[in-house]
Scaffold this active site. Structure first.
Site, PDB file in Angstrom:
ATOM      1  N   CYS A  34       0.833  -1.112  -0.182  1.00 16.44           N
ATOM      2  CA  CYS A  34       0.095  -0.160   0.063  1.00 16.44           C
ATOM      3  C   CYS A  34       0.743   1.438   0.173  1.00 16.44           C
ATOM      4  O   CYS A  34       2.021   1.185   0.408  1.00 16.44           O
ATOM      5  CB  CYS A  34      -0.871  -0.013   1.453  1.00 16.44           C
ATOM      6  SG  CYS A  34      -2.106  -1.444   1.515  1.00 16.44           S
ATOM      7  N   ASP A 441      18.471  38.354 -13.288  1.00 14.57           N
ATOM      8  CA  ASP A 441      17.299  38.449 -13.993  1.00 14.57           C
ATOM      9  C   ASP A 441      16.859  39.676 -13.538  1.00 14.57           C
ATOM     10  O   ASP A 441      16.705  40.263 -12.134  1.00 14.57           O
ATOM     11  CB  ASP A 441      16.359  37.423 -13.664  1.00 14.57           C
ATOM     12  CG  ASP A 441      15.109  37.692 -14.230  1.00 14.57           C
ATOM     13  OD1 ASP A 441      14.812  37.337 -15.542  1.00 14.57           O
ATOM     14  OD2 ASP A 441      14.209  37.898 -13.556  1.00 14.57           O
TER      15      ASP A 441
END
Length: 491
Positions: A34, A441
């Site tokens: 599981c 940037d």
């Protein structure tokens, strides 16, 4: 993580979905495995054992739980955050390389021998490349069985199985149901959407939280006309795939991403899903990322305001490199215009019955044959573009899931016209380096100054050392302070 038994037990007992995909719980008494968040009553501690992959569980003789469907859990975030051979191998296996090229092809791409790759994967994941690819084939088969009406024989070969017998045996072994039984159960389920001929509809899971604003906003705002579009609340784009082409529509929902795929060849399903998950950064661990960024008191308010930002990536690294060059020192609108001209002139035309997409983005080989004089770009930019596509076309520059991030940076910076900004944006969005950083940037510097962070590249880089290895995610939070279309879902 699967070796930390106490931590795994706590995650299972609390049904913590954050650990889905990090490890799998196998129950010795029922022989079922599981995901940690399985809704059933947790087994006794002495009956639990833990594995690092679904393939390892299957190889050990456990079958998938029918309630939590562990084979559909998000992938481990380790394979996106690391650049070593095992992580690169896992990204390539997820992309279907073993099915198309075999284990020798996988090893060749990574620059190792077959024996070395098998040994490394077995040591870390408890399963070799063939077992890992087999587990993925089983999941692909289940998707085709449950979401399409394709005959079973075609499903078998589309999922990558060599024979119908192997397909039947694998499905029974992994899911404890025959292929026909899986289809019957899916048809009875109320949650199964109505089928549209030729379209595969599925749900892409992710670890919460997920903030779709910058993710889908960026993809939509920078989309190339004819290749990408935003329509009816979904980001749509064309896909160039190994056996044909496709069109995908991706719609954000609170607990999943709805995915509609049209494929000219169903054998491309595995790679199409892999590339969509990669583009949307769905296997990230946002809790780990955000916890690290919150340690900076100036970043913490941004994280708390809108947690779960992902890095918008791409479905094709070579395509993005070309688009990054076209976007150098121009506006977003101008970059889209330049790219659209390339697409119209050199891209393959396609039909889109549900929207306005018209072309595939041109391949590097197609672009290598273009006339530089036909490009409405400055001469230096034309040289940069033609040198790039030439290197991509002849194979001297390879950009993709198997790229070594450091080596790729060195190759890119050696090309004419490539500076730190272009190299880092390719590393971030095309190669998936979670620590790529853009201190020069303009948007980053403006956001840093507004927040009181250092605004010069050197000083900002020094401050950002505390954000590692998640600096690419810090970029997303800083960019989001600007009221730019990339930071908002389109209307």
């Amino acid at each position: 993580m699967h070796t930390d038994t106490e931590r795994c037990v706590r995650a299972v007992q609390s049904k913590d979905a954050r650990f889905d995909g990090w490890f799998f719980t196998a129950v010795l008494t029922t022989r079922i495995y599981c995901r940690p968040s399985c809704p059933v009553v947790p087994p006794k501690v002495e009956n639990m054992t833990f594995y690092p992959s679904a393939a390892a569980c299957q190889q050990a003789g456990f079958r998938a739980c029918k309630r939590c469907r562990p084979d559909t859990s998000p992938g481990s975030p380790e394979w996106n955050a690391r650049a070593d051979a095992v992580a690169r191998a896992m990204r390539l296996i997820r992309d279907g390389v073993v099915d198309r090229e075999g284990v020798p092809g996988l090893a060749s791409r990574l620059g190792y021998s077959t024996r070395q790759i098998e040994r490394q994967l077995l040591a870390e994941l408890g399963a070799g490349p063939l077992a890992l690819a087999r587990a993925q084939r089983a999941q692909t088969a289940r998707l085709l069985i449950e979401t399409t009406g394709i005959p079973m024989a075609e499903v078998a070969f589309a999922a990558g199985f060599a024979s119908i017998r192997t397909f039947n045996d694998t499905v029974r072994e992994v899911f404890a149901l025959a292929p026909g039984e899986l289809r019957t159960r899916a048809a009875r389920s109320r949650s199964t959407p109505p089928r549209t001929p030729g379209v595969i509809a599925l749900r892409l899971p992710y670890r919460a939280p997920l903030n779709p604003s910058n993710l889908f906003g960026h993809l939509a705002a920078t989309g190339v006309p004819g290749v990408e579009e935003w329509r009816d609340g979904a980001y749509r784009r064309t896909l160039s795939l190994p056996y044909g082409h496709g069109i995908v529509a991706l719609t954000p929902h609170p607990d999943h991403i709805a995915c509609r795929l049209f494929l000219t060849d169903p054998r491309d399903l595995t790679i199409a899903i892999s590339r969509c998950r990669w583009m949307l950064d769905l296997d990230a661990d946002p809790v780990a990322v955000d916890d690290q960024l919150r340690t900076d008191p100036l970043l913490a308010p941004l994280v708390d305001k809108a947690p779960g930002r992902r890095v918008p990536r791409t479905v094709d690294a070579a395509e993005f490199a070309v688009r990054a060059v076209l976007g150098q020192q121009v506006s977003t609108a101008a970059a889209r215009t330049h790219a659209a001209r390339l697409v119209t002139a050199h891209g393959q035309a396609i039909d889109d019955p549900e929207g306005g997409l018209t072309h595939l983005f041109p391949s590097s080989a197609a672009l290598a044959a273009l006339d530089p004089q036909a490009l409405a770009l400055p001469r230096s930019r034309r040289t940069t573009l033609t040198t790039l596509v030439g290197a991509l076309a002849d194979g001297s520059l390879r950009l993709g899931l198997d790229s070594d991030w450091g080596e790729a940076r060195a190759q890119l910076i050696a090309l004419p016209g490539f500076g730190p900004w272009t190299v880092e944006v390719i590393a971030m969005r095309a190669l998936g380096d979670p620590d790529a950083f853009l201190p020069g940037d303009l948007g980053m510097r403006r956001a840093a100054a507004d927040l009181g962070l250092p605004s010069t590249p050197a000083a900002l880089t020094e401050r950002a050392a505390a954000w590692r290895p998640w600096r690419a995610y810090a970029v997303q939070y800083l960019w989001a302070t600007d009221d730019h279309p990339i930071n908002h879902l389109p209307a």
